[in-house]
Design a protein around this motif. Structure first.
Motif, PDB file in Angstrom:
ATOM      1  N   ALA A 269       0.827  -1.215   0.000  1.00  0.00           N
ATOM      2  CA  ALA A 269       0.000   0.000   0.000  1.00  0.00           C
ATOM      3  C   ALA A 269       0.859   1.262   0.000  1.00  0.00           C
ATOM      4  O   ALA A 269       0.547   2.230  -0.697  1.00  0.00           O
ATOM      5  CB  ALA A 269      -0.936  -0.013   1.211  1.00  0.00           C
ATOM      6  N   GLU A 270       1.930   1.269   0.756  1.00  0.00           N
ATOM      7  CA  GLU A 270       2.800   2.452   0.826  1.00  0.00           C
ATOM      8  C   GLU A 270       3.474   2.714  -0.523  1.00  0.00           C
ATOM      9  O   GLU A 270       3.535   3.856  -0.981  1.00  0.00           O
ATOM     10  CB  GLU A 270       3.843   2.247   1.924  1.00  0.00           C
ATOM     11  CG  GLU A 270       4.659   3.474   2.228  1.00  0.00           C
ATOM     12  CD  GLU A 270       5.583   3.238   3.417  1.00  0.00           C
ATOM     13  OE1 GLU A 270       6.799   3.452   3.234  1.00  0.00           O
ATOM     14  OE2 GLU A 270       5.098   2.842   4.489  1.00  0.00           O
ATOM     15  N   ASP A 271       3.968   1.649  -1.152  1.00  0.00           N
ATOM     16  CA  ASP A 271       4.605   1.805  -2.462  1.00  0.00           C
ATOM     17  C   ASP A 271       3.596   2.246  -3.516  1.00  0.00           C
ATOM     18  O   ASP A 271       3.887   3.101  -4.353  1.00  0.00           O
ATOM     19  CB  ASP A 271       5.272   0.497  -2.910  1.00  0.00           C
ATOM     20  CG  ASP A 271       6.500   0.143  -2.091  1.00  0.00           C
ATOM     21  OD1 ASP A 271       7.106   1.060  -1.491  1.00  0.00           O
ATOM     22  OD2 ASP A 271       6.841  -1.051  -2.045  1.00  0.00           O
ATOM     23  N   LEU A 272       2.412   1.662  -3.479  1.00  0.00           N
ATOM     24  CA  LEU A 272       1.378   2.024  -4.442  1.00  0.00           C
ATOM     25  C   LEU A 272       0.971   3.483  -4.279  1.00  0.00           C
ATOM     26  O   LEU A 272       0.815   4.212  -5.265  1.00  0.00           O
ATOM     27  CB  LEU A 272       0.163   1.103  -4.297  1.00  0.00           C
ATOM     28  CG  LEU A 272      -0.897   1.215  -5.375  1.00  0.00           C
ATOM     29  CD1 LEU A 272      -0.311   0.964  -6.756  1.00  0.00           C
ATOM     30  CD2 LEU A 272      -2.018   0.224  -5.091  1.00  0.00           C
ATOM     31  N   ALA A 273       0.838   3.932  -3.035  1.00  0.00           N
ATOM     32  CA  ALA A 273       0.508   5.340  -2.782  1.00  0.00           C
ATOM     33  C   ALA A 273       1.622   6.249  -3.296  1.00  0.00           C
ATOM     34  O   ALA A 273       1.352   7.312  -3.862  1.00  0.00           O
ATOM     35  CB  ALA A 273       0.268   5.571  -1.292  1.00  0.00           C
TER      36      ALA A 273
END
Length: 157
Positions: free
Chosen positions: A131-135
């Protein structure tokens, strides 16, 4: 399949990032095109059908603007989709020259299958990022889009 490990890149070079982005775009486009061919669609056909799932009743001119192509490019494509029974042209009251574009039930079904094929591909690739990388990817893409828009509006792009 394991999730890729993302290590910081010292001194990133914008041109090198650009070339990686272009190569990734080509790879992803080819993979999605193969998925769409499997259900009988080209990328341009899918672009039209999926756009009409978002907003039916567009004119060819409005559709061309949303797809960033000329009205002439869209015209023949729409003719073929109409002939295939996937799209229909409906008269617009008070406008004898333009028609509203609508999906037929068959066009809606095929669009849904194309969207499902893309969802599956995205799930196998981009969806595997945390989720952090996608954001972070989304923030960067949106920031880059704003820079590209500003460059175009300044008359350079």
């Amino acid at each position: 399949m394991s999730r890729p490990t993302l290590e910081p890149i010292p001194d990133p070079d914008p041109l090198r990032v650009w070339f990686r982005f272009i190569r990734l775009n080509r790879r992803v486009t080819a993979a999605v095109a193969a998925e769409l061919r499997g259900i009988g669609l080209s990328i341009p056909q899918f672009d039209v059908l999926s756009t009409l799932t978002e907003r039916e009743g567009l004119t060819q001119q409005d559709l061309a603007a949303r797809l960033y192509v000329t009205k002439g490019n869209v015209s023949g494509l729409i003719d073929r989709l109409v002939e295939a029974g996937l799209v229909e042209r409906r008269p617009i009251p008070g406008d004898r020259r333009s028609h509203a574009l609508h999906l037929t039930p068959a066009g809606g079904d095929l669009a849904a299958r194309g969207i499902a094929a893309q969802e599956a591909y995205v799930g196998r690739t981009l969806g595997r990022l945390g989720a952090e990388d996608l954001a972070a990817v989304e923030r960067l893409v949106l920031a880059w889009r704003e820079l590209a828009r500003a460059d175009t509006e300044a008359g350079r792009g």
